[in-house]
Design an enzyme around this catalytic site. Structure first.
Site, PDB file in Angstrom:
ATOM      1  N   CYS A 109     -26.299 -48.079  34.195  1.00  0.00           N
ATOM      2  CA  CYS A 109     -26.281 -49.550  35.160  1.00  0.00           C
ATOM      3  C   CYS A 109     -26.824 -50.731  34.489  1.00  0.00           C
ATOM      4  O   CYS A 109     -26.206 -51.731  34.533  1.00  0.00           O
ATOM      5  CB  CYS A 109     -27.200 -48.980  36.274  1.00  0.00           C
ATOM      6  SG  CYS A 109     -28.836 -48.087  36.195  1.00  0.00           S
ATOM      7  N   HIS A 167     -30.881 -54.477  39.315  1.00  0.00           N
ATOM      8  CA  HIS A 167     -31.754 -54.575  38.149  1.00  0.00           C
ATOM      9  C   HIS A 167     -31.644 -56.260  37.904  1.00  0.00           C
ATOM     10  O   HIS A 167     -30.645 -56.838  37.590  1.00  0.00           O
ATOM     11  CB  HIS A 167     -31.079 -53.688  37.168  1.00  0.00           C
ATOM     12  CG  HIS A 167     -31.073 -52.386  37.445  1.00  0.00           C
ATOM     13  ND1 HIS A 167     -31.950 -51.805  38.275  1.00  0.00           N
ATOM     14  CD2 HIS A 167     -30.492 -51.440  36.507  1.00  0.00           C
ATOM     15  CE1 HIS A 167     -31.714 -50.631  38.501  1.00  0.00           C
ATOM     16  NE2 HIS A 167     -30.897 -50.142  37.295  1.00  0.00           N
TER      17      HIS A 167
END
Ligand code: A2P
Length: 340
Positions: A133, A246
């Protein structure tokens, strides 16, 4: 000619990423003939909603894939190592979200905005790997810059949401937060230390070189996706008490002279990117705004004044969406349209 459509399975359907895979298939109106939802024996008896219909969860088994064209896997590395070869053998193409196959030279590692052409190599093993990710959002932002100004070195520090560890980590953050505020003792089941009101410089396991596996994924996967082994990458990955998205502080050094205005202009038109960069109005990418979105948000673009050709930036994306589920479904769309 009628549009092609496909029998699709989601393995790990009850998990944080699996759930979003199902949502992405629905939102993007993926051309489906059927949808099969697979998880462990623990989940048999549960149903999950798709297009208003309750679909029963079945147990993932080696013979689950006989009439499946595309299988989206997000059930952990061990499960993927065990089941995806059988799935591929039965003729379906696996798009795997775990780290199990990513660095296999015979398996393409794909971010559609960067190297969609690599999907063509799926035939060797019948498996396509979905990258880590943190790496996905970084290469979406950096690839256009690399193509124009050639990036020599990347220094990245991440601020990663707990959802990357799975549903149980979301529960742990919420329960620890509640316990902390109510002055109760805290339970630690997922992380070795408290995650509520804390930052952990520890994602995935520690390796012999002192880095974590997550940090080395960012180094190795970036080079593979951007198809350039000469890019130097160094990473520090941190788990923070955020649920979704994130954030990354990225510093790059380029071969060619580069300015903040150059980067802003280039990224304005880059696929999958949205520039949010107006500090005077307190506008910059934030995890709470990126959550639920599919774009990679870039801001705080500024010259690194300590070197000749350097840029600093702040890059944020929803780790479960673009960092996992959306990227996998985008791969499936291209696979279905161009290759099956
Ligand atoms: P289950 O819910 O039945 O345990 P997360 O990343 O959010 O923790 O989710 C992991 C997903 O992978 C879940 O859907 C989980 O199913 C599934 N899973 C984990 N281990 C296995 C296994 N051995 N076989 C099949 N599915 C598994």
């Amino acid at each position: 000619m009628a549009e092609k459509s496909f029998h699709v399975a989601v393995a790990g359907a009850t998990g944080a990423v699996g759930n979003q895979m199902i949502a992405c298939l629905e939102e993007r109106n993926f051309p489906l003939k059927s949808l099969k939802l697979l998880a462990s024996a623990r989940s048999v008896g549960k149903t999950l909603k798709f297009r208003g219909e309750a679909i029963p969860v079945e147990e993932l088994k080696e013979n689950s894939f006989s009439n499946v064209d595309i299988a989206l896997f997000s059930a952990g590395g061990g499960t993927s190592l065990k089941f995806s070869p059988a799935a591929a053998k039965s003729g379906c193409v696996v798009i795997d979200n775990s780290s199990a196959w990513r660095m296999d030279p015979d398996i393409p590692l794909v971010v559609p905005e960067v190297n969609a052409h690599a999907i063509a190599q799926y035939k060797t093993k019948g498996i396509i790997a979905n990258p880590n990710c943190s790496t996905i959002q970084m290469v979406v932002a950096l690839n256009p810059i690399h193509r124009r100004y050639r990036i020599k070195r990347i220094v990245v520090s991440t601020y990663q949401a707990v959802s990357g560890t799975g549903q149980k980590a979301i529960v742990e953050l919420l329960e620890q937060t509640r316990a902390f505020l109510e002055n109760r003792s805290l339970e630690k089941k997922v992380y070795p230390h408290r995650i509520a009101f804390n930052c952990l410089p520890h994602i995935d396991v520690f390796l012999e070189n002192g880095y974590t596996k997550e940090e080395m994924k960012m180094v190795n996967e970036t080079r593979k996706i951007m198809e350039d082994e000469s890019i130097a990458v160094t990473a520090t990955t941190i788990r923070v008490p955020v649920i979704y998205s994130h954030s990354e502080s990225i510093n790059i050094e380029t071969e060619e002279p580069i300015s903040a205005a150059d980067v802003r202009e280039l990224l304005q038109d880059a696929p999958g990117v949205k520039v949010v960069d107006d500090p005077a109005a307190n506008r910059y990418p934030m995890a709470i705004d990126a959550a639920g979105q599919d774009l990679t948000f870039v801001g705080r673009i500024r010259k690194d004044e300590s070197i000749a050709n350097g840029i600093n930036m702040w890059v944020v994306a929803d780790n479960i969406r673009k960092g996992a589920a959306t990227n996998a479904v985008q791969i499936a769309e291209i696979l279905g349209k161009n290759y099956l």
